[in-house]
Design an enzyme around this catalytic site. Sequence first.
Site, PDB file in Angstrom:
ATOM      1  N   TYR A  17       0.862  -1.178   0.000  1.00  0.00           N
ATOM      2  CA  TYR A  17       0.000   0.000   0.000  1.00  0.00           C
ATOM      3  C   TYR A  17       0.902   1.233   0.000  1.00  0.00           C
ATOM      4  CZ  TYR A  17      -3.405   3.493   1.503  1.00  0.00           C
ATOM      5  OH  TYR A  17      -4.184   4.630   1.598  1.00  0.00           O
ATOM      6  N   ASP A  73      -2.111  -1.121  -4.180  1.00  0.00           N
ATOM      7  CA  ASP A  73      -2.498   0.247  -4.478  1.00  0.00           C
ATOM      8  C   ASP A  73      -1.222   1.077  -4.480  1.00  0.00           C
ATOM      9  OD1 ASP A  73      -3.370   2.840  -4.560  1.00  0.00           O
ATOM     10  OD2 ASP A  73      -4.606   2.737  -2.753  1.00  0.00           O
ATOM     11  N   HIS A  77     -12.046   1.497  -4.807  1.00  0.00           N
ATOM     12  CA  HIS A  77     -11.164   0.780  -5.722  1.00  0.00           C
ATOM     13  C   HIS A  77     -11.838  -0.495  -6.229  1.00  0.00           C
ATOM     14  CE1 HIS A  77      -7.276   2.857  -4.586  1.00  0.00           C
ATOM     15  NE2 HIS A  77      -8.051   3.200  -3.570  1.00  0.00           N
TER      16      HIS A  77
END
Length: 282
Positions: A130, A171, A272
């Site tokens: 992340y 991400d 997302h």
Amino acid sequence: MTSSVRIAAWNVNSLTVRLPHVIRWLQDQEKANAPIDALCLQELKLTDEKYPHRALEDAGYLSLAAGQKTYNGVAIILRKAALAPIASDIETAFLKPIRNIPGHIDEQQRILAATICFKGMQPMRIISAYFPNGQSPDSEKFQYKLSWLGALQAWLKDELAQNERLALLGDFNIAPSDDDVHDPKAWEGQNLVSPPERNAFQSLLNLGLVDSFRMFEQAPKTYSWWDYRMMGFRRNAGMRIDHILLSKALEKNCSYSKVDKQPRTWEQPSDHAPVIAQIQSN
């Protein structure tokens, strides 16, 4: 018979809220005869003690999590039926786990790596990541992002030297090119698309990684994130900031890579959508 595994990444923006979505999506993929064998989650927003191991195990999955209260947090979820016989529990399923970038002091939980043994496949190093958001190019958070990206690159160089079969999923909070942005002009000079961030993304590719999504012909204006505000998803005002990067050894066996927008249409969704890549056995 050729073996294959499907790996995926999904920023769920709170696993407490989105656990039913995760289980539903995994079960939908099973029913479609396209099961997800390894799912990397980001933004768990819960501590390890509150991670729903039991619910996921009841659904047929083993999990390793690196949580954090309120913010961040990453996990790797494995389909038990896809694992080699030796991987019968968490300890044997997730080999050589790493929960932080070695040598990089960071209170934020953003990295989880482990080596996975799937049936009929050579071991695969999987990293759930992340990346920091960065807020804006003139902020301290942006400097933290660049520092984090530098530490990540240095660590990945070592990881790739030790693990020929490596996948970095998550991400990234970086849209690599204008093709990954719904309105490049409106975003020009802003966070997620700035030259330093895009240069850092390119530096990851220069290590020997490849953007699996761009290996294949894709529909234009395909994105993985849409702002909750101003009907972003309905207008397809999105960005492609969720990625699966593959080492050269995995690249040659990747048969497809895509974004699954379906969960973004569900009630109370994450902002997302999951991204998926399929790897054939060699």
